[in-house]
Design an enzyme around this catalytic site. Structure first.
Site, PDB file in Angstrom:
ATOM      1  N   SER A   1      -6.828   5.856   3.535  1.00 28.43           N
ATOM      2  CA  SER A   1      -6.885   4.925   2.404  1.00 28.43           C
ATOM      3  C   SER A   1      -7.308   3.536   2.886  1.00 28.43           C
ATOM      4  O   SER A   1      -8.098   2.844   2.230  1.00 28.43           O
ATOM      5  CB  SER A   1      -5.522   4.816   1.715  1.00 28.43           C
ATOM      6  OG  SER A   1      -5.298   5.894   0.841  1.00 28.43           O
TER       7      SER A   1
ATOM      8  N   LYS B   1       0.852  -1.192   0.000  1.00 31.30           N
ATOM      9  CA  LYS B   1       0.000   0.000   0.000  1.00 31.30           C
ATOM     10  C   LYS B   1       0.879   1.230   0.000  1.00 31.30           C
ATOM     11  O   LYS B   1       1.797   1.350   0.819  1.00 31.30           O
ATOM     12  CB  LYS B   1      -0.895   0.004   1.266  1.00 31.30           C
ATOM     13  CG  LYS B   1      -1.859   1.169   1.295  1.00 31.30           C
ATOM     14  CD  LYS B   1      -3.085   0.902   0.454  1.00 31.30           C
ATOM     15  CE  LYS B   1      -3.894   2.145   0.143  1.00 31.30           C
ATOM     16  NZ  LYS B   1      -3.461   2.839  -1.103  1.00 31.30           N
TER      17      LYS B   1
ATOM     18  N   ASN C   1      -1.998  18.945  -2.421  1.00 30.53           N
ATOM     19  CA  ASN C   1      -3.029  18.283  -1.622  1.00 30.53           C
ATOM     20  C   ASN C   1      -2.746  18.353  -0.121  1.00 30.53           C
ATOM     21  O   ASN C   1      -3.618  18.734   0.669  1.00 30.53           O
ATOM     22  CB  ASN C   1      -3.157  16.821  -2.079  1.00 30.53           C
ATOM     23  CG  ASN C   1      -4.104  16.042  -1.198  1.00 30.53           C
ATOM     24  OD1 ASN C   1      -3.672  15.313  -0.307  1.00 30.53           O
ATOM     25  ND2 ASN C   1      -5.385  16.220  -1.388  1.00 30.53           N
TER      26      ASN C   1
ATOM     27  N   GLY D   1      -2.618   8.195  -4.510  1.00 30.74           N
ATOM     28  CA  GLY D   1      -1.924   9.377  -5.024  1.00 30.74           C
ATOM     29  C   GLY D   1      -0.681   9.733  -4.238  1.00 30.74           C
ATOM     30  O   GLY D   1      -0.431   9.211  -3.152  1.00 30.74           O
ATOM     31  N   ASP D   2       0.097  10.612  -4.797  1.00 31.54           N
ATOM     32  CA  ASP D   2       1.247  11.254  -4.147  1.00 31.54           C
ATOM     33  C   ASP D   2       1.513  12.508  -5.000  1.00 31.54           C
ATOM     34  O   ASP D   2       0.590  12.984  -5.686  1.00 31.54           O
ATOM     35  CB  ASP D   2       2.455  10.298  -4.097  1.00 31.54           C
ATOM     36  CG  ASP D   2       3.556  10.786  -3.155  1.00 31.54           C
ATOM     37  OD1 ASP D   2       3.432  10.616  -1.936  1.00 31.54           O
ATOM     38  OD2 ASP D   2       4.558  11.377  -3.637  1.00 31.54           O
TER      39      ASP D   2
ATOM     40  N   GLN E   1       7.316   3.924   3.826  1.00 24.92           N
ATOM     41  CA  GLN E   1       5.903   3.541   3.862  1.00 24.92           C
ATOM     42  C   GLN E   1       5.675   2.305   4.735  1.00 24.92           C
ATOM     43  O   GLN E   1       4.637   2.185   5.382  1.00 24.92           O
ATOM     44  CB  GLN E   1       5.425   3.286   2.427  1.00 24.92           C
ATOM     45  CG  GLN E   1       3.923   3.322   2.257  1.00 24.92           C
ATOM     46  CD  GLN E   1       3.368   4.739   2.102  1.00 24.92           C
ATOM     47  OE1 GLN E   1       3.908   5.518   1.341  1.00 24.92           O
ATOM     48  NE2 GLN E   1       2.317   5.055   2.808  1.00 24.92           N
TER      49      GLN E   1
ATOM     50  N   THR F   1      -4.483  13.641   4.662  1.00 28.58           N
ATOM     51  CA  THR F   1      -3.059  13.781   4.997  1.00 28.58           C
ATOM     52  C   THR F   1      -2.818  15.134   5.668  1.00 28.58           C
ATOM     53  O   THR F   1      -2.124  15.220   6.700  1.00 28.58           O
ATOM     54  CB  THR F   1      -2.178  13.630   3.750  1.00 28.58           C
ATOM     55  OG1 THR F   1      -2.591  12.477   3.035  1.00 28.58           O
ATOM     56  CG2 THR F   1      -0.721  13.507   4.132  1.00 28.58           C
TER      57      THR F   1
ATOM     58  N   LYS G   1       5.556   3.561   8.347  1.00 31.19           N
ATOM     59  CA  LYS G   1       4.398   4.451   8.490  1.00 31.19           C
ATOM     60  C   LYS G   1       3.116   3.632   8.577  1.00 31.19           C
ATOM     61  O   LYS G   1       2.285   3.826   9.470  1.00 31.19           O
ATOM     62  CB  LYS G   1       4.344   5.388   7.272  1.00 31.19           C
ATOM     63  CG  LYS G   1       3.192   6.356   7.278  1.00 31.19           C
ATOM     64  CD  LYS G   1       2.942   6.989   5.900  1.00 31.19           C
ATOM     65  CE  LYS G   1       4.148   7.695   5.334  1.00 31.19           C
ATOM     66  NZ  LYS G   1       3.811   8.503   4.135  1.00 31.19           N
TER      67      LYS G   1
ATOM     68  N   LYS H   1       5.400   1.633  -3.077  1.00 28.53           N
ATOM     69  CA  LYS H   1       5.346   2.967  -3.675  1.00 28.53           C
ATOM     70  C   LYS H   1       5.619   2.819  -5.155  1.00 28.53           C
ATOM     71  O   LYS H   1       6.286   1.863  -5.577  1.00 28.53           O
ATOM     72  CB  LYS H   1       6.424   3.863  -3.053  1.00 28.53           C
ATOM     73  CG  LYS H   1       6.146   5.338  -3.215  1.00 28.53           C
ATOM     74  CD  LYS H   1       5.230   5.840  -2.104  1.00 28.53           C
ATOM     75  CE  LYS H   1       4.838   7.276  -2.279  1.00 28.53           C
ATOM     76  NZ  LYS H   1       4.148   7.786  -1.083  1.00 28.53           N
TER      77      LYS H   1
HETATM   78  P1  NDP Z   1       1.005  17.605  -4.766  1.00 29.97           P
HETATM   79  O1  NDP Z   1       1.515  17.231  -6.092  1.00 29.97           O
HETATM   80  O2  NDP Z   1      -0.455  17.790  -4.566  1.00 29.97           O
HETATM   81  O3  NDP Z   1       1.719  18.940  -4.257  1.00 29.97           O
HETATM   82  C1  NDP Z   1       3.103  19.008  -4.136  1.00 29.97           C
HETATM   83  C2  NDP Z   1       3.476  20.427  -3.750  1.00 29.97           C
HETATM   84  O4  NDP Z   1       4.856  20.465  -3.430  1.00 29.97           O
HETATM   85  C3  NDP Z   1       3.263  21.424  -4.882  1.00 29.97           C
HETATM   86  O5  NDP Z   1       2.988  22.691  -4.351  1.00 29.97           O
HETATM   87  C4  NDP Z   1       4.626  21.390  -5.584  1.00 29.97           C
HETATM   88  O6  NDP Z   1       4.942  22.566  -6.317  1.00 29.97           O
HETATM   89  C5  NDP Z   1       5.558  21.250  -4.393  1.00 29.97           C
HETATM   90  N1  NDP Z   1       6.764  20.532  -4.848  1.00 29.97           N
HETATM   91  C6  NDP Z   1       6.836  19.283  -5.321  1.00 29.97           C
HETATM   92  N2  NDP Z   1       8.079  18.970  -5.697  1.00 29.97           N
HETATM   93  C7  NDP Z   1       8.796  20.065  -5.448  1.00 29.97           C
HETATM   94  C8  NDP Z   1      10.154  20.369  -5.614  1.00 29.97           C
HETATM   95  N3  NDP Z   1      11.027  19.462  -6.121  1.00 29.97           N
HETATM   96  N4  NDP Z   1      10.579  21.601  -5.238  1.00 29.97           N
HETATM   97  C9  NDP Z   1       9.698  22.505  -4.725  1.00 29.97           C
HETATM   98  N5  NDP Z   1       8.395  22.267  -4.554  1.00 29.97           N
HETATM   99  C10 NDP Z   1       7.961  21.071  -4.899  1.00 29.97           C
HETATM  100  O7  NDP Z   1       1.570  16.484  -3.767  1.00 29.97           O
HETATM  101  P2  NDP Z   1       1.088  16.122  -2.287  1.00 29.97           P
HETATM  102  O8  NDP Z   1       0.598  17.331  -1.593  1.00 29.97           O
HETATM  103  O9  NDP Z   1       0.211  14.938  -2.375  1.00 29.97           O
HETATM  104  O10 NDP Z   1       2.446  15.616  -1.621  1.00 29.97           O
HETATM  105  C11 NDP Z   1       3.309  16.486  -0.897  1.00 29.97           C
HETATM  106  C12 NDP Z   1       4.219  15.669   0.007  1.00 29.97           C
HETATM  107  O11 NDP Z   1       3.416  14.924   0.935  1.00 29.97           O
HETATM  108  C13 NDP Z   1       5.095  14.633  -0.697  1.00 29.97           C
HETATM  109  O12 NDP Z   1       6.294  14.506   0.025  1.00 29.97           O
HETATM  110  C14 NDP Z   1       4.290  13.344  -0.552  1.00 29.97           C
HETATM  111  O13 NDP Z   1       5.107  12.212  -0.638  1.00 29.97           O
HETATM  112  C15 NDP Z   1       3.753  13.541   0.857  1.00 29.97           C
HETATM  113  N6  NDP Z   1       2.571  12.757   1.214  1.00 29.97           N
HETATM  114  C16 NDP Z   1       1.444  12.791   0.445  1.00 29.97           C
HETATM  115  C17 NDP Z   1       0.332  12.077   0.818  1.00 29.97           C
HETATM  116  C18 NDP Z   1      -0.941  12.144   0.061  1.00 29.97           C
HETATM  117  O14 NDP Z   1      -1.920  11.549   0.517  1.00 29.97           O
HETATM  118  N7  NDP Z   1      -1.032  12.850  -1.038  1.00 29.97           N
HETATM  119  C19 NDP Z   1       0.355  11.207   2.004  1.00 29.97           C
HETATM  120  C20 NDP Z   1       1.574  11.315   2.797  1.00 29.97           C
HETATM  121  C21 NDP Z   1       2.630  12.044   2.374  1.00 29.97           C
HETATM  122  P3  NDP Z   1       4.861  22.500  -7.933  1.00 29.97           P
HETATM  123  O15 NDP Z   1       3.401  22.358  -8.242  1.00 29.97           O
HETATM  124  O16 NDP Z   1       5.449  23.801  -8.365  1.00 29.97           O
HETATM  125  O17 NDP Z   1       5.677  21.316  -8.348  1.00 29.97           O
HETATM  126  O1  2IT Z   2       3.104   8.838   1.305  1.00 35.76           O
HETATM  127  C1  2IT Z   2       1.946   8.408   1.503  1.00 35.76           C
HETATM  128  O2  2IT Z   2       1.620   7.895   2.578  1.00 35.76           O
HETATM  129  C2  2IT Z   2       0.964   8.530   0.419  1.00 35.76           C
HETATM  130  N1  2IT Z   2       1.301   9.076  -0.638  1.00 35.76           N
HETATM  131  C3  2IT Z   2      -0.421   7.979   0.589  1.00 35.76           C
HETATM  132  C4  2IT Z   2      -0.441   6.513   0.298  1.00 35.76           C
HETATM  133  C5  2IT Z   2      -1.811   5.871   0.263  1.00 35.76           C
HETATM  134  O3  2IT Z   2      -1.833   4.697  -0.100  1.00 35.76           O
HETATM  135  O4  2IT Z   2      -2.817   6.496   0.584  1.00 35.76           O
END
Ligand code: NDP
Ligand code: 2IT
Length: 456
Positions: A388, A101, A252, A176-177, A122, A221, A125, A137
């Protein structure tokens, strides 16, 4: 027992150094993977002293090797008729606690080592959530930025045309991520359904609410990150209310962290994307931010154009903005030692990682030495994957829960993770060390399950 220290990172116990040396040798050039492994190994010295059979049974070496790694070509045609080729990955890391997952990341920086670091994190976590989910992942070096919906759809269809054979509600369940949200999950699910001729809702999470998605998964998240930060604050006799908060990113995780901080009475004064950051002393206007990012898919500078109290900064660092609470919610290694030093000078109390591994080892050391409360991503951001797992429960029982019920479950899960991390740290004589507590507790759960299942 003697220990060795890298220049800025944590110290790995002598008894585990051969494990880390072997990881470096077998996975050359995968720096993010090395960093994630080093961080966990640095916590495990006291654990293997208390439970020497983990060493004898070589549990840690086994966990440093993914169960399965899939790499594949993803060819697709862009709107101009040009053939494009990307690389797809799925690292099925550990299935001892449940089906693999973890999310899918679409970003041009994605390499095998990126996916391995994320998959490794992961495992622990997911163990901390207490729910039946293993760790995995995936992703691609595809860059969705500037691509039309039709291009994203064709890419997702091609990606799933290979990936589907490795998935299943009891096998591997992506979500998603970075770069993968509701739109992409829709295209991926549609293609899976079409190829398999099965409406197997539980094969992907983060689905739309009209077709098997869970209420509160989109928010989970970010909300979970703030629930955890709130638990940290309460435990230390502090509060989020009335304090300035900086949230990096505007995707997100960031958006729903901002929403929950604001609801709890904190003031979010800055957020960012990869083009720069905005500062808004009146507090981020969430309706405007959502419209710009979720609906129009525009850059963060647009926010300052439409909000008079805000300014856009296209150089420098968001962590220069003074705050008491920092929530890095963008990407790995976005907050380094220098930024940490600035934050500490500016009066920081709490850091909670909404992103995966956003703070460098040097930054974590600065926070810990300064007595700043530091919550690591594998505990703090576990609310996304936990919800999830709640989506999988709803799919398995062909049921849907209300927002309020699901959100209450999420809050309870975050409370339990906090309790578990804090009590593990105290049990080992390291009160307040959230990094140790998360690593020791997550690892022990996985290790015990592995041992029960024999040599696997
Ligand atoms: P999104 O794609 O929705 O948003 C990512 C954000 O971070 C955007 O604002 C993006 O800017 C910025 N970003 C990404 N890469 C870079 C970079 N190299 N340098 C600067 N800014 C950057 O992703 P999420 O919000 O889903 O994910 C954000 C973090 O949270 C990640 O580390 C992810 O692994 C983690 N995460 C996500 C979960 C989820 O459920 N979605 C769960 C747990 C952890 P830009 O648009 O300009 O690229
Ligand atoms: O980093 C993370 O925990 C996620 N991107 C969410 C993973 C999931 O299966 O909901």
């Amino acid at each position: 027992m003697t220990t060795a220290t890298t220049s800025t990172g944590p110290a790995i116990d002598q008894s585990l150094q051969h494990v880390y040396a072997e990881v470096l040798r077998r996975n050359p050039g995968e720096h993010e993977f090395h960093q994630a492994v080093e961080e966990v190994l640095a916590s495990l010295g006291p654990v293997v002293r208390r439970h020497p059979h983990y060493l004898a049974e070589r549990v840690i070496e086994r966990l440093c090797e993914p169960e399965r790694q899939i790499i594949f070509r993803v060819p697709w045609t862009d709107d101009a008729g040009q053939v494009q080729i990307n690389r797809g990955f799925r690292v099925e890391y550990s299935s001892v606690l449940g089906p693999y997952k973890g999310g899918l990341r679409f970003h041009p920086s994605v390499l095998l080592g990126t996916v391995k670091f994320l998959g490794f994190e992961q495992i622990f976590k997911n163990a901390l959530t207490g729910l039946p989910i293993g760790g995995g992942k995936g992703g691609s070096d595809f860059d969705p930025k500037g691509r039309s919906d039709a291009e994203v759809m064709r890419f997702c269809q091609s990606f799933m045309t290979e990936l589907y054979r490795h998935l299943g509600e009891y096998t591997d369940v992506p979500a998603g991520d970075i770069g993968v949200g509701g739109r992409e999950i829709g295209y991926l699910f549609g293609q899976y359904k079409r190829i398999t001729n099965r409406y197997e809702a539980g094969v992907l999470t983060g689905k739309g609410l009209a077709w098997g998605g869970s209420r509160a998964r989109k928010e989970a998240t970010g909300y979970g990150t703030v629930y955890f930060a709130n638990e940290m604050a309460r435990h230390a006799g502090l509060s989020l209310a009335g304090h300035d908060v900086v949230v990096s990113g505007s995707g997100n995780v960031a958006i729903y962290a901002i929403e929950k901080v604001t609801e709890l009475g904190g003031r979010v004064v800055a957020c960012s994307d990869s083009s720069g950051y905005v500062v808004d002393e009146r507090g981020i206007d969430l309706d405007l931010l959502k419209d710009i990012k979720e609906v129009r898919r525009e850059r963060i500078g647009q926010y300052a154009k439409e909000r008079t109290s805000a300014r856009f900064v296209d150089r420098g660092c968001i962590w220069d903005v003074p705050c008491e609470i920092a929530l890095p919610c963008a990407t790995q290694n976005e907050l380094d030692e220098e930024a940490a030093t600035t934050l500490v000078k500016n009066g920081l109390d709490i850091v909670a990682e909404g992103a995966n591994m956003p703070c460098t080892p040097g930054a974590v050391r600065v926070f810990q030495e300064a007595g700043v409360l530091f919550g690591p991503g594998k505990a703090v951001n576990a609310g996304g994957v936990a919800t999830s797992a709640l989506e999988m429960q709803q799919n398995a029982s062909r049921d849907t829960w209300t927002f309020e019920y699901t959100d209450n479950r999420l809050a309870a899960i975050m409370h339990n993770i906090h309790e578990r991390v804090v009590s593990t740290a105290e049990d080992y004589g390291r009160p307040g060390d959230y990094v140790f507590g998360a690593n020791a507790s997550g690892f022990t759960a996985v290790a015990d399950a592995m041992l029960a299942m024999g040599v696997i």
